[in-house]
Scaffold this active site. Structure first.
Site, PDB file in Angstrom:
ATOM      1  N   ASP A  96       5.855  -8.293   3.914  1.00 37.38           N
ATOM      2  CA  ASP A  96       6.007  -7.005   3.891  1.00 37.38           C
ATOM      3  C   ASP A  96       7.168  -6.255   3.859  1.00 37.38           C
ATOM      4  O   ASP A  96       7.375  -5.113   3.951  1.00 37.38           O
ATOM      5  CB  ASP A  96       4.761  -6.086   5.014  1.00 37.38           C
ATOM      6  CG  ASP A  96       5.154  -6.684   6.491  1.00 37.38           C
ATOM      7  OD1 ASP A  96       6.308  -7.426   6.340  1.00 37.38           O
ATOM      8  OD2 ASP A  96       4.524  -6.139   7.348  1.00 37.38           O
ATOM      9  N   LYS A 110      -7.885   0.602   5.748  1.00 32.97           N
ATOM     10  CA  LYS A 110      -7.592  -0.236   4.497  1.00 32.97           C
ATOM     11  C   LYS A 110      -8.577  -0.075   3.566  1.00 32.97           C
ATOM     12  O   LYS A 110      -9.812  -0.670   3.769  1.00 32.97           O
ATOM     13  CB  LYS A 110      -7.341  -1.703   4.953  1.00 32.97           C
ATOM     14  CG  LYS A 110      -6.122  -2.010   5.795  1.00 32.97           C
ATOM     15  CD  LYS A 110      -6.119  -3.271   6.202  1.00 32.97           C
ATOM     16  CE  LYS A 110      -4.931  -3.559   7.182  1.00 32.97           C
ATOM     17  NZ  LYS A 110      -5.006  -5.184   7.694  1.00 32.97           N
ATOM     18  N   SER A 122      -3.208   2.188   5.398  1.00 33.52           N
ATOM     19  CA  SER A 122      -2.580   0.809   5.178  1.00 33.52           C
ATOM     20  C   SER A 122      -2.253   0.356   3.961  1.00 33.52           C
ATOM     21  O   SER A 122      -3.576   0.276   3.257  1.00 33.52           O
ATOM     22  CB  SER A 122      -3.210   0.118   6.520  1.00 33.52           C
ATOM     23  OG  SER A 122      -2.470  -1.066   6.403  1.00 33.52           O
TER      24      SER A 122
END
Length: 388
Positions: A166, A300, A327
């Site tokens: 990430d 998500k 997210s």
């Protein structure tokens, strides 16, 4: 295991079994035919048609990846048909009357499954809660990120500045404290001290062994020597929140450890975010609200599978006065839909990775564009953190 099913091909000879040609085929041959004649403005009707076509509780027939791709495409088409920005269309279909630029949670230290170091915690993030605009938040986050690179280089060498999935740096550290010290020093160098807070994505499910937590699970020579009970973990988190400006901890315990998550959340020390515990799953969210297990939802999209269902769980979380964090996933694409979703649903928080790498910056650049377009009407969520 509680997420909607992401349909993969399973053919080890192609893409190591991770190919998605079956999901694509489902779109082209089954889903497309079922949606002919529907109006993309009516998101609920389209998503309901998708659910009716699949008929399984976890979208295992068509695949959540096929269903979500079409749901998002329809949402974009609906905005185009109305000739309004995507975030405004999302606000319209959700019944939300206020738009809000979210506080970004920038990943700056990576560990867990996202990096090859010995750090068990999955990530340490910074939140520019003291910024006055999203643009200023981006500047503060980017400057801190680059100061952190300098701090890590000085202490561990240039090769310690490789990044995880990430975009967070992945120096070969093993303790929570080592990572937090690095981030704290970087914040101090920026001069933003009180204006930037820290968050942790512990992802404790990944190092839970039975009812214990192995903090050295990634250190071959130490694994099994640093087990912590749930009570020990609560004590550790409490001390860390005292020693560092931590305002949010994600998945502090295993996905089935409802009891310790509830005990920690009841202390009111910080935002406690449910990730694998909730899996954006309506039934698990309802249970967590009923039992006061945590106080924030990590949303998500591909865990739940349609835009309509995402809107429903956000409303549920808001009614419970929870925090909401839209997210990314570790295997991100350059699509920026979640940026518009966060603004349109006024979630107030977004977790999209580090201020680097194209698939992460795509979300942040879109938020900058939205703020610029809104002009004087732009509202940044940082003030809500300061007031709380």
């Amino acid at each position: 295991m509680y997420e909607a099913v992401e349909l993969r091909d399973g053919d080890k000879g192609k893409y190591l079994g991770h190919g998605v040609s079956r999901a694509v085929k489902n779109i082209n041959e089954k889903i497309s035919e079922a949606l002919i004649g529907l109006d993309p403005i009516h998101q609920y009707q389209i998503d309901q048609a998708l659910l009716d076509l699949d008929k399984t509780e976890n979208k295992a027939d068509l695949g959540a990846n096929a269903i979500l791709a079409v749901s998002i495409a329809a949402c974009k088409a609906g905005a185009a048909e109305k000739e309004v920005p995507l975030y405004k269309h999302i606000a319209d279909i959700s019944g939300n009357t206020g738009l809000l630029l979210p506080v970004p949670a920038f990943s700056v230290i990576s560990g867990g499954k996202h990096a090859g170091n010995s750090l068990s915690v999955q990530g340490i993030m910074i939140l520019p809660t003291g910024a006055n605009t999203f643009e200023e938040a981006m500047q503060m986050g980017s400057e801190t990120y680059h100061h952190l690179k300098a701090v890590i280089t000085e202490k561990y060498g240039a090769d310690a500045c490789n990044v995880g999935e990430d975009g967070g740096f992945a120096p070969n550290i093993s303790s929570f404290k080592d990572g937090l010290d690095l981030v704290n020093e970087a914040i101090e160098r920026t001069g933003y001290n009180e204006r930037i807070k820290i968050a942790m994505d512990v992802a404790a499910t990944e190092f839970c062994i039975g009812t214990k937590y192995d903090l050295d699970i990634k250190s071959p020579n130490k694994s099994g020597q640093n087990f912590k009970s749930g009570e020990d973990m609560i004590g550790m988190y409490t001390q860390l929140c005292t020693d560092y400006p931590i305002v949010s901890i994600e998945e502090p315990f295993d996905k089935e450890d409802w009891e310790n998550t509830k005990l920690f959340s009841s202390l009111g020390i910080c935002q406690v975010v449910g990730d694998n515990l909730l899996a954006s799953n309506l039934k698990r969210i309802e249970r967590a609200i009923h039992e006061s297990t945590c106080n924030a939802l990590l949303l998500k999209l591909n865990q739940i599978g349609t835009v309509t269902e995402a809107i429903e769980v956000v409303k549920l979380a808001k009614d419970a006065n929870w925090g909401i964090v839209v997210s990314q996933r570790s295997g991100e694409t350059e699509d920026s839909f979640i940026a518009d979703l966060a603004v349109g649903l006024a979630t107030g928080q977004i977790k999209a990775g580090a201020p680097c790498r194209g698939e992460r910056l795509a979300k942040y650049n879109q938020l900058l564009r939205i703020e610029e377009e809104l002009g004087d009407q732009a509202d940044y969520a940082g003030e809500r953190w300061r007031l709380s």
